[in-house]
Design a protein around this motif. Structure first.
Motif, PDB file in Angstrom:
ATOM      1  N   LEU A 282     -37.723 -17.234 -63.062  1.00 39.34           N
ATOM      2  CA  LEU A 282     -36.485 -16.447 -62.170  1.00 39.34           C
ATOM      3  C   LEU A 282     -35.542 -17.556 -61.910  1.00 39.34           C
ATOM      4  CD1 LEU A 282     -35.408 -14.235 -60.926  1.00 39.34           C
ATOM      5  CD2 LEU A 282     -36.912 -14.873 -58.748  1.00 39.34           C
ATOM      6  N   VAL A 286     -31.314 -18.175 -63.872  1.00 40.35           N
ATOM      7  CA  VAL A 286     -30.098 -17.665 -63.206  1.00 40.35           C
ATOM      8  C   VAL A 286     -29.412 -18.723 -62.795  1.00 40.35           C
ATOM      9  CG1 VAL A 286     -29.464 -17.149 -60.742  1.00 40.35           C
ATOM     10  CG2 VAL A 286     -31.404 -15.692 -61.802  1.00 40.35           C
ATOM     11  N   LYS A 511     -30.570 -12.243 -66.685  1.00 36.26           N
ATOM     12  CA  LYS A 511     -30.670 -13.407 -65.691  1.00 36.26           C
ATOM     13  C   LYS A 511     -29.650 -14.388 -65.948  1.00 36.26           C
ATOM     14  CE  LYS A 511     -35.882 -12.844 -65.203  1.00 36.26           C
ATOM     15  NZ  LYS A 511     -37.146 -13.616 -65.877  1.00 36.26           N
TER      16      LYS A 511
END
Length: 597
Positions: A282, A286, A511
C-alpha cells in the motif's frame, strides 16, 4: 596543475602587486604577494575531499532518497587540511578546493537518481558501465560549458540569492571557525563510524522499542540505529518536517483507521497488519506515485523560470563584457560543448545494440537540448528558491527518450529501457553540474575569487565523479542489493516504476495514480512538498522515526542555544555523523564483495 597568477576585480579581495615576493608561511592573513588560487594543493585536496564526499552522499541518497549539498562539507574539511595541516592561508585557494570537491560530488545525485533504476528493473548485466560512465562525463562537461556564459548575468547583474553559496562563503570568511568546524566534523565522523561498525558486526541495526508495550504491530515502533540518519535530519531541520509527517500519517493515522474500519488488505484470506507487508502493498506504491506527481508538477511550476532564463541569455549575448579576462575563453567553451556533444552521441548510439545511428543521433540531440534548457531552469530555480526539481527533470527526460526508442518500429523493452536510462543519466549529471557550478560561483563572487579559476576547477573535478559513483553503485548492489530494505533507492524506484508503466509492465496503476494526484496537489501548494511527503510514505518507518530525532535536536538547539550554535557546532557534527557511517557502510560493501570473491 596551473596556479593562479591573477587576482580578482574588486569583489571583496583587492588586487595584489605581482612583483612582491610570496608571503612567508604562517597562520595569519596574507598581506603581500598574490593570493594562491588554482594551485596543485587545492586541486589535489579537492580530489581527495570530492571522493570522500561523493561516497558519503551517494550512499546516503540511496538510503534516504534525497541528496545533500556537498559544498559546505567540502569547505569545512578543506579548512581542516589546507589551513590546519598544510598551513595554507588563502581563502580563494580553499574556495577552489571546495569547487573541485563539489564537482566530483556532482555525479552523486545525478547518477544515484537514475542508474539504480536499471538494477531495480532487473537488467544489471544488460548495460555497459563504461558507456554510462563516459556518457556521464560528457554530460558533466556539457552542463558546465552551457551554464558558464550565464554566470555574469545571473550572479553579477540579476544578483540571484543562491542561499547554499552564501552559506559556504560564510564558512570561508571565518578562518578560525572553519578549523574548529573541521575538528568537530572529524570527531563526529569517528564516533558515527564506530557505532555503525558495531551495528554491522553485531547485526543489531534496529531497536523494537514499542514491542515491549504490547502495542499493535501496525504502529511499527522500531527505530533504525543510525547516526547518519539523525545527522541528515539535523541538517534539514524544519525542512524535513514534511518527510516526517508522511511517515507518521502512514503508520500512526492510516493504519489505525484501516483497523477501525476493517479495511486492511486481504492476502490469502487473512488481513495484512505486518508493517513491512503493508508498506509493500500500500504505502510504497502510493509514495512512488507521489514522487512522480510531485516531480512533474515541480517541472511545470519551473516553466515560468524559462522566461527569466531566456531573458538572461539575451542579456548575456548583448553584453560585450560577458566574457572578459576573468572568464574562460568562449572558444574553449565551444570546443567543450562540441566535443562533449559528440561523445554523448557516440554513447547514445552504443548504449544498446538496437539503437542504431538515427535513434542514437535523435537521443543525443534531445539530451543536449534538454541539458541546455533544464540546466538553465534548475540554476534559476535554486538561485531564487534554493530548491531544485532535478528528479522531475530526469523523469521527463527519460520519458522523452523512451518515446524515441519506440520510434521506427520500436526496440526490445530491455534495450529500450537501458538506452533511455543511460542517456538520461548523462543529462541528470549535466543538470546537477550546472546547478553546482552556479552555487560555487556565487560563493566565489562573495569571497573575491576569479571566476575563470573556479570554472577550470569545475572541469578538473567533473570527470572523476562518474568513475567513483559507478564503482560505488556496483559495490553497493553487490553487497546489499539496490531497491532492498537496506538500500531502498527511492528515486531509482520511482524512475523504474514510471518506466515499467510506460512499457506496459504489471504495476498497481490505481495506487500510483492516487499517489501522483496527491503528490501533484501538495507540490502545487508548496514546491517540493509532494516529493518530500512521498518519501515519508515510501521509506521504511524505522528510518522516519530516527530521522525525526535529528529534526527535534535541531529545533531544540535553535531554541536553546541559538541558530549560531547550530550553524557553527551542530551542523559540522551532523555532517560528520553522515560521513562516518557512510564510509563504514561502503567499506563493508567492498569487504563483502572481496570475501565473496
Amino acid at each position: 596543475m596551473p596556479s593562479s597568477a591573477g587576482t580578482t576585480t574588486g569583489r571583496g579581495v583587492q588586487p595584489q602587486d605581482q612583483t612582491l615576493p610570496p608571503p612567508s608561511q604562517g597562520i595569519g592573513p596574507i598581506i603581500s604577494g598574490p593570493y594562491p588560487e588554482l594551485t596543485p594543493q587545492a586541486v589535489i585536496v579537492g580530489y581527495i575531499l570530492g571522493v570522500l564526499i561523493a561516497l558519503s552522499i551517494g550512499y546516503a541518497s540511496l538510503k534516504l532518497g534525497f541528496s545533500i549539498e556537498g559544498s559546505e562539507l567540502a569547505a569545512i574539511l578543506g579548512f581542516g587540511i589546507l589551513r590546519g595541516l598544510l598551513r595554507r592561508r588563502s581563502i580563494v585557494e580553499n574556495n577552489v578546493a571546495q569547487t573541485v570537491a563539489s564537482a566530483v560530488n556532482g555525479a552523486s545525485s545525478g547518477m544515484m537518481f537514475s542508474v539504480p533504476a536499471i538494477f531495480i528493473l532487473g537488467y544489471p548485466t544488460a548495460f555497459n558501465p563504461y558507456v554510462v560512465t563516459f556518457g556521464a562525463i560528457a554530460g558533466a562537461f556539457l552542463g558546465i560549458a552551457f551554464i558558464i556564459p550565464l554566470r555574469k548575468q545571473m550572479i553579477d547583474f540579476e544578483r540571484l540569492t543562491y542561499p547554499g553559496g552564501v552559506a559556504v562563503a560564510s564558512i570561508l570568511k571565518s578562518p578560525g571557525a572553519g578549523v574548529e568546524k573541521a575538528r568537530l566534523l572529524v570527531g563526529a565522523m569517528l564516533l558515527s563510524g564506530l557505532v555503525h561498525f558495531t551495528s554491522l558486526t553485531t547485526e543489531v541495526e534496529n531497536w523494537p522499542l514499542f514491542a515491549q508495550f504490547g502495542l499493535p504491530d501496525y504502529l511499527n515502533g522500531t527505530w533504525y540505529l543510525s547516526l547518519m540518519t539523525i545527522g541528515v535530519g539535523y541538517i534539514a531541520g524544519r525542512g524535513g518536517l514534511a518527510f516526517i509527517i508522511g511517515g507518521y500519517v502512514c503508520y500512526w493515522f492510516l493504519s489505525p483507521m484501516l483497523d477501525l474500519t476493517g479495511m486492511f488488505p486481504i492476502v490469502d484470506g487473512s488481513e495484512v497488519t505486518v508493517p513491512s507487508t503493508l508498506r509493500t502493498l500500500l504505502y510504497r506504491p502510493v509514495g512512488i506515485g507521489m514522487l512522480i506527481g510531485g516531480a512533474v508538477v515541480g517541472v511545470a511550476f519551473a516553466f515560468p523560470l524559462i522566461r527569466s532564463a531566456i531573458g538572461s541569455m539575451q542579456s548575456a549575448a548583448k553584453t560585450e563584457s560577458a566574457f572578459v579576462r576573468d572568464e574562460m575563453p568562449i572558444r574553449l567553451l565551444y570546443i567543450a560543448i562540441v566535443g562533449a556533444a559528440i561523445l554523448l552521441a557516440v554513447m547514445a548510439v552504443t548504449s544498446a545494440s538496437e539503437v542504431g545511428l538515427l535513434r542514437g543521433l535523435m537521443m543525443s540531440v534531445l539530451g543536449t537540448l534538454w541539458i541546455w534548457m533544464a540546466g538553465i531552469i534548475l540554476s534559476e530555480a535554486i538561485g531564487r528558491t534554493n530548491w531544485s526539481p532535478l528528479s522531475g527533470m530526469t523523469l521527463v527526460a527519460v520519458t522523452l527518450l523512451i518515446i524515441i526508442t519506440q520510434s521506427f518500429g520500436g526496440m526490445d523493452d530491455t534495450q529500450a529501457i537501458v538506452a533511455a536510462v543511460t542517456v538520461g543519466a548523462a543529462t541528470c549529471v549535466a543538470m546537477s553540474q550546472a546547478t553546482d557550478l552556479m552555487l560555487d560561483l556565487k560563493t566565489g563572487y562573495l569571497v573575491g575569487a576569479t571566476p575563470r579559476m573556479q570554472q577550470m576547477g569545475q572541469f578538473m573535478g567533473a570527470w572523476l565523479g562518474p568513475i567513483v559513483i559507478i564503482l560505488l553503485i556496483f559495490a553497493l548492489h553487490g553487497a546489499y542489493g539496490l531497491g532492498s530494505d537496506k538500500l531502498p533507492a527511492p528515486q531509482g524506484q520511482a524512475l523504474a516504476s514510471m518506466v515499467s508503466g510506460i512499457m506496459g509492465g504489471d504495476v498497481p496503476a490505481e495506487k500510483y495514480l492516487a499517489g501522483a494526484l496527491l503528490g501533484a496537489l501538495l507540490s502545487a501548494v508548496q514546491g517540493g512538498l509532494g516529493i518530500t511527503v512521498g518519501l515519508g510514505f515510501y521509506l521504511p518507518f524505522n528510518i522516519v522515526l530516527t530521522y525525526s530525532i535529528g529534526t527535534l535536536l535541531r529545533e531544540l538547539s535553535d531554541r536553546r542555544k541559538g541558530p549560531d550554535w547550530s550553524d557553527n557546532k551542530g551542523i559540522p557534527i551532523a555532517a560528520g555523523l553522515i560521513v562516518g557511517e557512510a564510509l563504514v557502510g561502503v567499506g563493508f560493501a567492498v569487504y563483502m564483495i572481496a570475501g565473496a570473491g
